[in-house]
Design a protein around this motif. Structure first.
Motif, short mmCIF file in Angstrom:
data_model
loop_
_atom_site.label_atom_id
_atom_site.label_comp_id
_atom_site.label_asym_id
_atom_site.label_seq_id
_atom_site.Cartn_x
_atom_site.Cartn_y
_atom_site.Cartn_z
N ILE A 156 10.40 -1.54 -4.69
CA ILE A 156 9.87 -1.21 -6.02
C ILE A 156 9.71 0.31 -6.13
N PRO A 157 10.39 0.95 -7.06
CA PRO A 157 10.26 2.42 -7.20
C PRO A 157 8.86 2.79 -7.67
N ALA A 158 8.47 4.03 -7.38
CA ALA A 158 7.11 4.47 -7.71
C ALA A 158 7.13 5.91 -8.20
N VAL A 159 6.21 6.22 -9.10
CA VAL A 159 5.96 7.59 -9.54
C VAL A 159 4.63 8.00 -8.95
N LEU A 160 4.67 8.99 -8.06
CA LEU A 160 3.50 9.35 -7.28
C LEU A 160 3.21 10.84 -7.37
N ALA A 161 1.94 11.18 -7.19
CA ALA A 161 1.59 12.58 -6.95
C ALA A 161 1.80 12.87 -5.47
#
Length: 332
Positions: A156-161
């Motif tokens: 599952i792709p993620a958008v992270l800091a």
């Protein structure tokens, strides 16, 4: 030219059914196959919903984006939601919001509910160990994580800091001020931050100065107060989120500990109240709204090739809650 948008009553009259029947069909409720087909066809023809949703109706999907957050009242999560809503609005997609309370069982229930309603895209700040997400992977639901990932969900792709850079910057700043007994106050979903903290501290790490609270304010306060009472020799704290930073400030006041004279504090999340504190808090700022917007972009783009994750920068904002160890107070 009459540009009036079609209403649910228009769909009902054209399809020859009642308004309640249209509502039931469009929300995924029970209806005969013939009635369902007629309602969905008319709704698509009249463009009753935004065009993106109209296409989904013809595919027997309700469309839209599901959004799962631990707590909508948390300022950081609220800004993530704002980013998702802004992107969805520009794409003409509705958003269904659910709050999990960082409870894996509640999360699993909400995922099931969204799938039953035919939602085909999901943005989530996950909780738990990843078991909740197995049904979404099996069903092919387009899913993107925001802010954090979940164990066993590498697909599952993620958008992270950039947590790694954020924690390292905070530790380097505190050790540069002469602090050696630095505590970490953590919460759910912060395994990576904690691992990086241990790595950054190296031989200075003290496991007794690492405390992980549950997701509630009461738990965060109890963890902070217990830490400060049990280890009065600590000189600095890194709080892993704004709820934990709030707990640290409140516990310090209750125990007559002054920032930064008695203890330096750095907090993840630059929420509005951080600058209003006295002294104002040094923070690791994360682009919360951008995280939400980029996650919604990815989930709207998904379907064919799996999108790649996104890593966004963090920023250390220095304010008044930290001081050099030699000037803050005499050693305890």
């Amino acid at each position: 030219m009459n540009m009036r948008r079609a209403t649910i009553r228009d769909v009902a009259e054209t399809a020859g059914v009642g308004v309640a029947t249209v509502s039931r069909v469009l929300s995924g409720g029970s209806a005969s196959p013939e009635t369902r087909e007629r309602v969905l066809t008319v709704a698509a023809q009249l463009d009753y919903r935004p065009s993106a949703l109209g296409r989904n109706l013809r595919q027997r999907r309700s469309g839209g984006i599901g959004l799962l957050l631990p707590d909508i009242t948390d300022t950081f999560y609220g800004r993530v939601a704002d980013g998702v809503l802004a992107c969805a609005r520009s794409a003409g997609e509705p958003v269904i919001v659910g709050t999990t309370g960082d409870d894996p069982e509640r999360e699993a229930e909400l995922i099931g509910m969204l799938m039953e309603q035919g939602v085909d895209r999901l943005v989530a700040i996950p909780s738990g160990d990843g078991e909740s997400w197995a049904p979404t992977l099996r069903a092919g639901l387009t899913t993107v994580f925001a802010h954090r990932t979940s164990a066993g969900c590498g697909d599952i792709p993620a958008v992270l800091a950039d947590d790694r850079a954020g924690v390292r910057t905070a530790v380097d700043y505190l050790t540069g001020l002469g602090h050696r007994r630095i505590a970490y106050l953590g919460g759910p979903g912060q395994a990576q931050r904690l691992a990086v903290f241990r790595e950054a501290m190296g031989p200075l790490v003290d496991e007794e100065l690492i405390v992980v609270a549950r997701g509630s304010r009461d738990s965060a306060y109890a963890a902070a107060a217990g830490l400060f009472q049990h280890r009065p020799d600590l000189t600095a704290v890194l709080a892993g989120g704004n709820l934990l930073g709030e707990a640290a400030v409140l516990a310090a006041r209750e125990l007559d500990l002054r920032l930064p004279r008695d203890m330096s504090l750095i907090m993840f999340d630059d929420v509005p109240w951080a600058e209003l504190c006295s002294p104002s808090l040094t923070v690791i700022a994360q682009p919360a709204q951008d995280i939400g917007y980029r996650a919604a972009e990815l989930v709207l783009r998904g379907g064919g090739r799996r999108p790649r994750g996104v890593l966004l920068p963090t920023e250390l904002i220095v304010r008044g809650s930290c001081a050099a160890r030699g000037t803050s107070r005499s050693p305890r």
